[in-house]
Design a protein around this motif. Sequence first.
Motif, short mmCIF file in Angstrom:
data_model
loop_
_atom_site.label_atom_id
_atom_site.label_comp_id
_atom_site.label_asym_id
_atom_site.label_seq_id
_atom_site.Cartn_x
_atom_site.Cartn_y
_atom_site.Cartn_z
N PHE A 1 0.83 -1.20 0.00
CA PHE A 1 0.00 0.00 0.00
C PHE A 1 0.87 1.25 0.00
O PHE A 1 1.87 1.33 0.73
N THR A 2 0.51 2.22 -0.83
CA THR A 2 1.18 3.51 -0.85
C THR A 2 0.28 4.51 -0.15
O THR A 2 -0.84 4.78 -0.61
N MET A 3 0.75 5.05 0.96
CA MET A 3 -0.09 5.95 1.74
C MET A 3 -0.30 7.28 1.02
O MET A 3 0.61 7.80 0.37
N ASN A 4 -1.51 7.79 1.18
CA ASN A 4 -1.86 9.11 0.66
C ASN A 4 -1.85 10.09 1.84
O ASN A 4 -2.87 10.32 2.50
N LYS A 5 -0.70 10.67 2.10
CA LYS A 5 -0.55 11.52 3.28
C LYS A 5 -1.19 12.87 3.06
O LYS A 5 -0.99 13.52 2.03
N ASN B 1 -7.67 8.03 5.81
CA ASN B 1 -8.57 6.88 5.72
C ASN B 1 -8.04 5.69 6.51
O ASN B 1 -8.80 4.99 7.18
N MET B 2 -6.73 5.46 6.42
CA MET B 2 -6.15 4.34 7.15
C MET B 2 -6.22 4.57 8.66
O MET B 2 -6.47 3.64 9.44
N ILE C 1 -8.47 6.37 10.30
CA ILE C 1 -9.87 6.18 10.71
C ILE C 1 -10.23 4.70 10.73
O ILE C 1 -10.95 4.23 11.62
N GLU C 2 -9.72 3.94 9.75
CA GLU C 2 -9.98 2.49 9.71
C GLU C 2 -9.44 1.80 10.96
O GLU C 2 -10.10 0.93 11.53
N SER C 3 -8.25 2.19 11.40
CA SER C 3 -7.67 1.57 12.59
C SER C 3 -8.46 1.93 13.84
O SER C 3 -8.68 1.08 14.72
N VAL C 4 -8.93 3.18 13.94
CA VAL C 4 -9.73 3.58 15.10
C VAL C 4 -11.06 2.85 15.10
O VAL C 4 -11.54 2.40 16.15
N ARG C 5 -11.70 2.73 13.96
CA ARG C 5 -12.97 2.01 13.86
C ARG C 5 -12.80 0.55 14.31
O ARG C 5 -13.66 -0.01 15.00
N ILE D 1 -5.21 -6.21 11.46
CA ILE D 1 -5.29 -5.12 10.49
C ILE D 1 -4.89 -3.80 11.15
O ILE D 1 -4.13 -3.00 10.59
N THR D 2 -5.39 -3.57 12.36
CA THR D 2 -5.06 -2.32 13.07
C THR D 2 -3.56 -2.20 13.30
O THR D 2 -2.97 -1.14 13.05
N LYS D 3 -2.93 -3.26 13.76
CA LYS D 3 -1.49 -3.23 14.02
C LYS D 3 -0.72 -2.98 12.72
O LYS D 3 0.25 -2.20 12.69
N SER D 4 -1.14 -3.62 11.64
CA SER D 4 -0.46 -3.43 10.35
C SER D 4 -0.58 -1.99 9.88
O SER D 4 0.39 -1.41 9.37
N ILE D 5 -1.76 -1.40 10.04
CA ILE D 5 -1.97 -0.01 9.61
C ILE D 5 -1.10 0.94 10.44
O ILE D 5 -0.44 1.84 9.91
#
Length: 423
Positions: A273-277, A317-318, A320-324, A394-398
């Motif tokens: 994955f390439t992050m969109n900072k 987005n990543m 927020i995904e980890s917090v969710r 998934i959270t740890k990976s993000i």
Amino acid sequence: MKEKNSPVVPEPTEAEITAKVLEESAENKEDAAATIKEIKSERKEEKKKRKPWVTALMIIFFPITPFVLLFKWVSGKVKLSITTKTTVIFTAVFGVLITAYVIFIIVSVHNQLTSPNMEDVDSFLFRMKITSVVLVIVFIVLGAALGNIASRYMMTPLRRMIDSIDKVDGNNLSTRLDPVDSQDELTELTQQINEMLEELENTFERQSNFISDASHELKTPISVIQGYANMLKRWGKSDPALLEESIDTLLSEAENMKRIVEQLLLLAKIGNFTMNKTRFDMCEQIGDVVQQYRVAGLKKEIEFDGSGEIWVETDKNMLIESVRALIDNAIKYTPDGGKITVACKRNEDGALIRVKDNGIGIAPEHLPHIFERFYRCDKARSRAAGSSGLGLTITKSIVEMMGGKIDVTSVPDMGSTFTIQLY
């Protein structure tokens, strides 16, 4: 006949037998590894020992032996590159030979000039030419011999490394290279290859476990779907109650499979994955997420603890995904009427996100494994709660992809606290 008061010894279950076999296998494997290591160490010590009389004979019959021994000693004690070592040893050897040749010429000329019976100059020069040619040939032979011995010595560890690497294949990644007796690039190369082999072995082991767990997780809903489909085909069509139950179960298991597949795809995506900072206010975004859960009609209290602006630069987005994922996990394991607190703070290291609940908690023996794929502390309760065992992975990976870290503290029956630290 059995006596009435005689105790009945329960037969061990299949799980207990399997655990015992695995434990004995691990102990045997450790003992075998220790024995092999000890044997290799003894062989290595034997190779290092050389009888004194053998060394004396080598020095007598092979004049370059002292230089070879010096080269080996320097290689084992001094951390220099192979090029530097070779240059130093050859410079020393040829320096000694040239010095001896010059001394020989000077002494010969001096003796000729001071001799009362001085020979004819032409005869002397002819003799000196012949002697010089012979010495040059001797120098060339000694240089070739020393170069051959030095190259063989330097290549021996490399050949051993090649032999060891040839033994490595997909079915045997436990092979490691023996350490070399030198302080140069070969030592660093050996260490890096061993680290690479260890990483490959761990990766293959994780891949094998992942495939096994994934197949098991997908097998369960597939079996349930097949069972209910067969039951409906045989006699369930005419029974409204059974038909309704079967439809609900089929939909539930299909949704479960969909969730597992989506999470597996997300994990695979994170790996490439390439992050969109972007730069955004973390408190504002997480506050919006908490508000969405509040209006969802949950039977748990969700509180947000965050004031002020905390600007971060990462993939929104990543994050927020980890917090969710952490909030969803807290909701699953917090009983109705419980409380979940989501906090945003700024600390000296950066930004901190904390999700705390007063749910069932996690036992100490499970804490080191909760971020592993498909790991569930209580499989029956987790499956009933709709957990696939992938959310925390998934959270740890993000979080690690964003350059942060995640920690957890928990007390059984009192709750858990997950903390994300962003730097």
